[in-house]
Scaffold this motif. Structure first.
Motif, PDB file in Angstrom:
ATOM      1  N   ALA A 168      -3.480  -0.653   1.910  1.00 38.98           N
ATOM      2  CA  ALA A 168      -3.710  -0.791   0.300  1.00 38.98           C
ATOM      3  C   ALA A 168      -3.337   0.928  -0.472  1.00 38.98           C
ATOM      4  N   LEU A 169      -3.759   1.880   1.090  1.00 36.61           N
ATOM      5  CA  LEU A 169      -4.142   2.941   0.107  1.00 36.61           C
ATOM      6  C   LEU A 169      -2.115   3.417   0.090  1.00 36.61           C
ATOM      7  N   ALA A 170      -1.324   2.927   1.612  1.00 36.32           N
ATOM      8  CA  ALA A 170       0.143   3.102   1.462  1.00 36.32           C
ATOM      9  C   ALA A 170       0.738   3.060  -0.150  1.00 36.32           C
ATOM     10  N   GLU A 171       0.680   1.752  -0.583  1.00 36.46           N
ATOM     11  CA  GLU A 171       0.489   0.811  -1.087  1.00 36.46           C
ATOM     12  C   GLU A 171       0.364   1.683  -2.766  1.00 36.46           C
ATOM     13  N   ARG A 174       5.734   3.002   0.285  1.00 30.79           N
ATOM     14  CA  ARG A 174       7.360   2.614   1.427  1.00 30.79           C
ATOM     15  C   ARG A 174       8.346   2.314   1.036  1.00 30.79           C
ATOM     16  N   ALA A 175       8.463   1.155  -0.164  1.00 31.73           N
ATOM     17  CA  ALA A 175       9.338   0.322  -0.963  1.00 31.73           C
ATOM     18  C   ALA A 175      10.109   1.810  -2.049  1.00 31.73           C
ATOM     19  N   ASN A 221       4.412  -3.833  -5.536  1.00 32.72           N
ATOM     20  CA  ASN A 221       3.432  -3.111  -4.347  1.00 32.72           C
ATOM     21  C   ASN A 221       2.063  -2.772  -4.257  1.00 32.72           C
ATOM     22  N   PHE A 222       2.555  -2.441  -5.269  1.00 30.48           N
ATOM     23  CA  PHE A 222       1.092  -1.434  -5.590  1.00 30.48           C
ATOM     24  C   PHE A 222       0.617  -2.686  -6.686  1.00 30.48           C
ATOM     25  N   PHE A 223       0.463  -3.295  -7.856  1.00 28.78           N
ATOM     26  CA  PHE A 223      -0.267  -4.582  -7.580  1.00 28.78           C
ATOM     27  C   PHE A 223      -0.985  -5.418  -5.962  1.00 28.78           C
ATOM     28  N   GLY A 224       0.505  -5.638  -4.909  1.00 26.47           N
ATOM     29  CA  GLY A 224      -1.135  -5.843  -4.300  1.00 26.47           C
ATOM     30  C   GLY A 224      -1.561  -4.906  -3.538  1.00 26.47           C
ATOM     31  N   GLY A 225      -1.286  -3.396  -3.372  1.00 26.28           N
ATOM     32  CA  GLY A 225      -2.149  -2.908  -3.563  1.00 26.28           C
ATOM     33  C   GLY A 225      -4.231  -2.876  -3.473  1.00 26.28           C
ATOM     34  N   ALA A 281       0.775 -10.788  -5.184  1.00 28.30           N
ATOM     35  CA  ALA A 281       0.657 -11.636  -4.152  1.00 28.30           C
ATOM     36  C   ALA A 281       1.415 -12.304  -4.033  1.00 28.30           C
ATOM     37  N   LEU A 282       1.971 -12.824  -5.001  1.00 23.42           N
ATOM     38  CA  LEU A 282       3.077 -14.202  -5.587  1.00 23.42           C
ATOM     39  C   LEU A 282       4.063 -13.185  -4.374  1.00 23.42           C
ATOM     40  N   ARG A 283       4.454 -12.328  -4.882  1.00 19.25           N
ATOM     41  CA  ARG A 283       6.047 -11.476  -4.225  1.00 19.25           C
ATOM     42  C   ARG A 283       5.567 -11.645  -2.740  1.00 19.25           C
ATOM     43  N   ASN A 284       4.415 -11.192  -2.728  1.00 18.71           N
ATOM     44  CA  ASN A 284       4.377 -11.180  -0.574  1.00 18.71           C
ATOM     45  C   ASN A 284       4.833 -12.862  -0.394  1.00 18.71           C
TER      46      ASN A 284
END
Length: 439
Positions: free
Chosen positions: A53-56, A210-211, A220-224, A424-427
């Motif tokens: 999560a920190l990486a995102e 990463r992206a 990714n930020f939202f996912g994190g 999450a939905l995108r993942n």
């Protein structure tokens, strides 16, 4: 006169039911019970995904969000502990009872119960899968040449413990399991970050996102954000834990409960911050979404850490399931007029464990889905429902400190509730290709 005896009989029946239900049956909990239960409920196996999560999120925003979440959730937890006994002579033993007091008997139920059920049942299913996968990991690490055993069977093996443990009548009877789980969570968190430190920073480590595309970074930020939000999700069982602590007018339960919560939060900080920071520092943006996977060696240590995860998840499952058992049993006894009995409890709980096991086996990618559904339920119950209740009940003066603090939490919480499910939905969409039922 007949009315008086009726109400006496009704009161006696109420008392008999309360003495039987899991949340209200034992009121002799100690303050350290609340510490174990809170650690067990809060520190999920999700702690191992914090470096990811920190990486995102990146260094700056990531650390700010981790610390902010810790402070905000501690504040909302304090509010719930305070509100447990704000009406003299009455205790709100369950989250939805507080909701009914704040929003009215009908609306309160409809606001709180669906969210609480999604969180508690969702967590139980995820823990079924986590427990099964961790057992499989132990087997694969210790015996790489052995024949592969399907995750399905591991989940069944893991569930077998719950068919026994779920018959413990109430929170106090499982304080031993909870203590073991709390110690385990501290142990595997410590293993994860100390083993990473020992390994040392990997060559050509990279701390950038990463992206590479802007939308990729944003999603990714939202996912994190979602990952961090779910790391703090113990609020769904807080009032239920506090209900087990004795209370008198001169010594209310909030004293010992708050003491337990503070100890629990110190343990949470010791688990979360080193894992997140060290994990990201060592592996950079190549860190896996489970830190133990990034550490391949030494094998015995990884196996031990995975076993600790299993023990902890057993305890967590029980803490969250207890809230569901209480709801089911209350419904069956109060609404359906079943007699409180051993058979009723045995059938209800065994069925529940079987259902969560079956869903876990059928949908092994449930964790990915939880980020999506959880966003709608975790964020409110943890970040802003307590604040809305506080505003509704205490009505602080506009622009006073209390008013501002609550609105600040509400705005942040709502933002989380909207943004986390998007990530999450995108993942889910990206990973849907690899999803297999009954894998």
């Amino acid at each position: 006169m007949a009315e008086a005896t009726l109400s006496d009989a009704e009161l006696a029946r109420q008392k008999q039911i309360n003495d039987w239900l899991p949340i209200t049956s034992a009121r002799n909990g100690k303050w350290w019970y609340s510490a174990f239960h809170n650690v067990t409920a809060m520190v999920g196996a999700g702690v191992l995904s914090l470096p990811f999560a920190l990486a995102e999120l990146g260094w700056g925003p990531g650390i700010v969000i981790l610390i902010m979440s810790w402070i905000i959730t501690l504040y909302t937890l304090w509010q719930m502990v305070e509100m447990h006994e704000m009406v003299p002579g009455k205790r709100f033993d369950r989250y939805h009872e507080l909701g009914q007091h704040a929003f009215g008997p009908k609306l309160g139920l409809w606001i709180v119960v669906p969210q609480q059920v999604v969180v508690e049942v969702g967590v139980c299913i995820v823990y079924m899968v986590t427990g099964g996968k961790s057992l499989k990991k132990v087997h694969d690490v210790l015996c790489p040449s052995c024949q592969d055993i399907k995750t399905t069977y591991w989940i069944m093996i893991f569930a077998s413990s719950h068919f026994v443990l779920s018959h413990l009548p109430n929170f106090n009877s499982m304080s031993g399991i909870s203590l073991a789980a709390a110690i385990m969570s501290l142990s595997y968190s410590t293993i994860a970050w100390t083993a990473s430190l020992h390994k040392g920073v990997i060559p050509d480590v990279d701390y950038s996102y990463r992206a590479k595309s802007t939308p990729g970074i944003m999603f990714n930020f939202f996912g994190g954000l979602g990952d961090v939000a779910f790391a703090y999700a113990g609020h769904n069982v807080v009032l239920e834990i506090q209900a087990t602590i004795p209370s008198t007018p001169d010594k209310p339960s909030k004293g010992p409960m708050w003491k337990g919560v503070v100890v629990a939060y110190i343990v949470v900080a010791l688990c979360y911050f080193p894992v997140a920071i060290v994990g990201f520092y060592i592996f950079g943006n190549r860190v896996e979404d489970n830190l133990l996977i990034s550490l391949e060696k030494p094998a015995w240590l990884i196996a031990a850490a995975n076993l600790f995860v299993v023990v902890h998840v057993i305890g967590s499952y029980q803490v969250f399931a207890m809230g569901v058992f209480d709801m089911l049993e209350t419904f069956l006894v109060m609404k359906m007029n079943f007699k409180p009995s051993f058979v009723l409890r045995f059938v209800t709980r065994t069925t529940y464990v079987a259902i969560t096991m079956f869903i876990g086996i059928a949908i092994p990618f449930f964790g990915g889905l939880l980020g999506f559904f959880g966003g709608f339920a975790f964020a409110p119950t943890t970040y802003f429902l307590p604040c809305i209740m506080w505003l509704a009940i205490y009505k602080p003066k506009p622009f006073s400190l209390s008013w501002c603090a609550n609105w600040f939490c509400i705005i942040l919480g709502v933002a989380l509730m909207i943004l986390a499910p998007i990530g999450a939905l995108r993942n889910i969409i990206l990973q849907a290709k690899s999803y297999k039922f009954f894998s």
